[in-house]
Motif scaffolding. Sequence first.
Motif, mmCIF file in Angstrom:
data_model
loop_
_atom_site.group_PDB
_atom_site.id
_atom_site.type_symbol
_atom_site.label_atom_id
_atom_site.label_comp_id
_atom_site.label_asym_id
_atom_site.label_seq_id
_atom_site.Cartn_x
_atom_site.Cartn_y
_atom_site.Cartn_z
ATOM 1 N N VAL A 180 0.842 -1.206 0.000
ATOM 2 C CA VAL A 180 0.000 0.000 0.000
ATOM 3 C C VAL A 180 0.872 1.248 0.000
ATOM 4 O O VAL A 180 0.563 2.234 -0.691
ATOM 5 C CB VAL A 180 -0.952 -0.017 1.215
ATOM 6 C CG1 VAL A 180 -1.654 1.319 1.361
ATOM 7 C CG2 VAL A 180 -1.981 -1.126 1.063
ATOM 8 N N GLY A 181 1.975 1.213 0.736
ATOM 9 C CA GLY A 181 2.864 2.371 0.768
ATOM 10 C C GLY A 181 3.467 2.674 -0.594
ATOM 11 O O GLY A 181 3.539 3.832 -1.014
ATOM 12 N N ILE A 182 3.915 1.637 -1.294
ATOM 13 C CA ILE A 182 4.498 1.843 -2.624
ATOM 14 C C ILE A 182 3.469 2.416 -3.586
ATOM 15 O O ILE A 182 3.741 3.373 -4.328
ATOM 16 C CB ILE A 182 5.067 0.513 -3.155
ATOM 17 C CG1 ILE A 182 6.295 0.102 -2.338
ATOM 18 C CG2 ILE A 182 5.434 0.629 -4.627
ATOM 19 C CD1 ILE A 182 6.824 -1.272 -2.686
ATOM 20 N N VAL A 183 2.273 1.841 -3.574
ATOM 21 C CA VAL A 183 1.236 2.303 -4.506
ATOM 22 C C VAL A 183 0.776 3.709 -4.146
ATOM 23 O O VAL A 183 0.648 4.585 -5.020
ATOM 24 C CB VAL A 183 0.056 1.315 -4.500
ATOM 25 C CG1 VAL A 183 -1.120 1.895 -5.278
ATOM 26 C CG2 VAL A 183 0.480 -0.012 -5.111
ATOM 27 N N ALA A 184 0.512 3.961 -2.859
ATOM 28 C CA ALA A 184 0.017 5.274 -2.446
ATOM 29 C C ALA A 184 1.031 6.369 -2.747
ATOM 30 O O ALA A 184 0.670 7.458 -3.228
ATOM 31 C CB ALA A 184 -0.320 5.264 -0.956
#
Length: 533
Positions: A30-34
Amino acid sequence: MNDFVGTRDLIKLYARRDRVKLPVGLLIMVGIVASSVTGFAKLYTTAKERTDFANGVNGNAAQLFMYGPVVRTDAAGGLVAWRTAALGGLIIGLISLFTVIRHSRGEEETGRAELIRAGVVGPRAQLAAAVAVAVVGNVVTALYLALTMGFQGLPWGGSIALALGLGATGCVFAGIGAIAAQLTESARAARGIASAVVGAAFLLRALGDAGKHDLSWVVWLSPIGWTERLHPFADERWWVLLLAAATTALLTAAAFALNARRDLGAGLLPDRPGPATAAPGLRTPLALAWRLHRPALLGWSAGFLVVGAVTGGAGKSIGDQIDSSSALKEVFENLGGHGDLVDAYLATAMGTLGLLAAAYAVQAALRPYQEETAGRAEPVLATRTSRIEWAVSHLVFALLGPAVALAVGGLAAGLVYGASTHGIGHEVPRLLGAALVQLPAAWILAALTTALFGLAPRAVQAAWGALVVFLLLGQLGGAFGWNQKLLDVSPFTHIPRIPAASLSATPLLVLVLVAAALTAAGLAGFRRRAVGS
């Protein structure tokens, strides 16, 4: 008795055991995508800026090798898909196969599987539960990824396609992990085989994307490339998900067929026993530690060689891509000053190498804990070898191993970038220094792991959580404008951004002193506590 009886209870057990590890993997994804969504939205505000950047990517072999092509060039979603498809597939694939191997072959190796099978549990229940936990984890991850992208303003159709593509990739590698778990008697060997398959899949995808058009078909041989071929945020090819589902079903069925052909605790590949007596070169704890750490050191160094070469290959054309966005140009000018945009890019890339080196440092520093829990530490410590001598023999590789890997990455980047600019003699020392300056931050992670090992061994896996926190601070902190005091928690925030900025020795010295204090505390704690506690 039904072969799968007890599967539901085992799923609950494995999910409880992974109540920390799986959410950490979810946070990483989620961190990479966000951060990608937020970053591209801020840096490329018009369709022309996005198209110019995408054309630069599609014309650069190094970036095609690393991330693949941009399919939808004029939309932010296309850039997000480009940035996360290959990298996300690699990460979620590794998480999935490690999960399956941990709960199948890992349980057999430790003897827990035999205890479980003594109850009302079918012979296929453990493998079924391991695969089910990995698949459910991928479904939950895909759900969160789709919601993250959708609520950040991206089209829901593309968001769902990209999220399902990444989740499907994880499911395929869960099947690969299930097969690897049937082949050997060691969980470590099974992880090595499965990881080699992941590496080969990434390489096939990279060669197909970076090669000429007559090699593009190679991407279809790699599950990591299927998310790219799904074309999220473009003309979505939903049938690619059926390919992934069918492959997962075939791999899982093959794993169950292999599982039925072997005994509990045995592997299908013949075991190779070592010699009856140890070689003279294994007389010291350091020599034994070298034998144990050597495969990981060689593997990580090879990975750093590839990443460094790709980083250097992209350096020459990165300036043109930065110029395509006034916002991105301003960001890099703030990092490196006017006229040093490429240096700022290289500094950022070296920071990424530093994070990878920290992951290697944590893995190496965890080896004493693994030896202790497996019962192999006690026979060594029963000899004249002292606890400190034994622990330090492993700590040497947690400290020097990242240095070797960073040196390899820095040299590769300097040679490739220097060759493209006809300045090898100038670029190699600069980029080698930019890579090695990351060492103190990586040593902080190694020291933290050592401190937990000595003082709180049951919480030693929290070192991975610390690395994830530092990764998320770097990925999300700048994009969301978090408070600088919060960002300062990460040791990587204090690393000088060489070659874009000048070297400052003070923060490096402070980090080294903190690492030394944590290491000393960990060794002192291990010396006092009971082995195996």
